[in-house]
Design a protein around this motif. Structure first.
Motif, PDB file in Angstrom:
ATOM      1  N   VAL A 195       0.937  -1.279   0.048  1.00  0.00           N
ATOM      2  CA  VAL A 195      -0.230  -0.072   0.065  1.00  0.00           C
ATOM      3  C   VAL A 195       0.796   1.191  -0.556  1.00  0.00           C
ATOM      4  CG1 VAL A 195      -1.932   1.682   1.197  1.00  0.00           C
ATOM      5  CG2 VAL A 195      -1.901  -1.519   1.123  1.00  0.00           C
ATOM      6  N   ALA A 196       1.947   1.324   0.344  1.00  0.00           N
ATOM      7  CA  ALA A 196       3.230   2.689   0.406  1.00  0.00           C
ATOM      8  C   ALA A 196       3.512   2.891  -0.747  1.00  0.00           C
ATOM      9  CB  ALA A 196       3.704   1.790   1.735  1.00  0.00           C
ATOM     10  N   GLU A 197       3.981   1.726  -1.296  1.00  0.00           N
ATOM     11  CA  GLU A 197       4.297   1.796  -3.125  1.00  0.00           C
ATOM     12  C   GLU A 197       2.856   2.385  -3.524  1.00  0.00           C
ATOM     13  OE1 GLU A 197       5.415  -2.070  -4.256  1.00  0.00           O
ATOM     14  OE2 GLU A 197       7.528  -1.644  -3.198  1.00  0.00           O
ATOM     15  N   LEU A 198       2.178   1.454  -3.587  1.00  0.00           N
ATOM     16  CA  LEU A 198       0.405   2.329  -4.133  1.00  0.00           C
ATOM     17  C   LEU A 198       0.625   4.233  -3.539  1.00  0.00           C
ATOM     18  CD1 LEU A 198      -1.522   1.746  -5.772  1.00  0.00           C
ATOM     19  CD2 LEU A 198      -2.794   1.188  -3.894  1.00  0.00           C
ATOM     20  N   LEU A 199       0.872   4.363  -2.762  1.00  0.00           N
ATOM     21  CA  LEU A 199       0.098   5.898  -1.858  1.00  0.00           C
ATOM     22  C   LEU A 199       1.823   6.614  -2.759  1.00  0.00           C
ATOM     23  CD1 LEU A 199      -0.646   5.466   1.516  1.00  0.00           C
ATOM     24  CD2 LEU A 199      -1.948   5.650  -0.326  1.00  0.00           C
ATOM     25  N   ALA A 200       2.707   6.000  -3.097  1.00  0.00           N
ATOM     26  CA  ALA A 200       3.491   6.652  -3.182  1.00  0.00           C
ATOM     27  C   ALA A 200       3.357   7.114  -5.463  1.00  0.00           C
ATOM     28  CB  ALA A 200       5.491   5.811  -3.125  1.00  0.00           C
TER      29      ALA A 200
END
Length: 112
Positions: free
Chosen positions: A82-87
Motif C-alpha cells: 500500500v505504501a508503494e501504491l500511495l507513493a
C-alpha cells in the motif's frame, strides 16, 4: 469437478469488486472506507472518479483488501504494497501539478 465458491472466482466485468482506502497524515495505517461487488463496486469506482481519486487495479491486492472489514486498518503485512501504491499516487499528483512525470507503478514482487 466442484464449482469454486463465489468469493474465490476472479472478478468479471459483470461481477467487479472495489475497495476504497483512506489515509491521513498521523494515522497509523490506511483503513478500508468502502468495499463492495457488482453494482456497489461500480458506484464506488464512479464516485472515486467523480472526486478525482486515482483508481488502481490490482487483482491480488484487491483480493487481500476485500477480506478486511469496513473501518479496519490494513494489516502490517500489506504496509509495503500500500505504501508503494500511495507513493505512486503521490508522484501522479505531483506530475499533474507540473512536476516530473511519474515512473511506472512497480510493486515489490514478493509483497503480494
Amino acid at each position: 469437478m466442484d464449482a469454486a465458491p463465489e468469493d474465490e472466482l476472479p472478478p468479471s466485468p459483470s461481477r467487479r469488486a472495489a475497495v476504497a482506502l483512506r489515509y491521513e497524515a498521523g494515522e497509523p495505517a490506511p483503513k478500508v472506507v468502502a468495499k463492495g461487488k457488482g453494482v456497489l463496486a461500480e458506484q464506488i469506482l464512479a464516485r472515486a472518479r467523480e472526486a478525482g481519486v486515482y483508481v488502481h487495479e490490482s487483482p491480488e491486492l484487491l483480493a487481500l483488501l476485500m477480506q478486511l472489514d469496513l473501518d479496519e486498518r490494513i494489516p502490517p503485512q500489506l504496509y509495503v504494497a500500500v505504501a508503494e501504491l500511495l507513493a505512486w499516487v503521490y508522484r501522479l499528483e505531483q506530475a499533474k501539478r507540473g512536476g516530473p512525470p511519474p515512473g511506472p507503478f512497480t510493486p515489490a514482487r514478493n509483497v503480494l
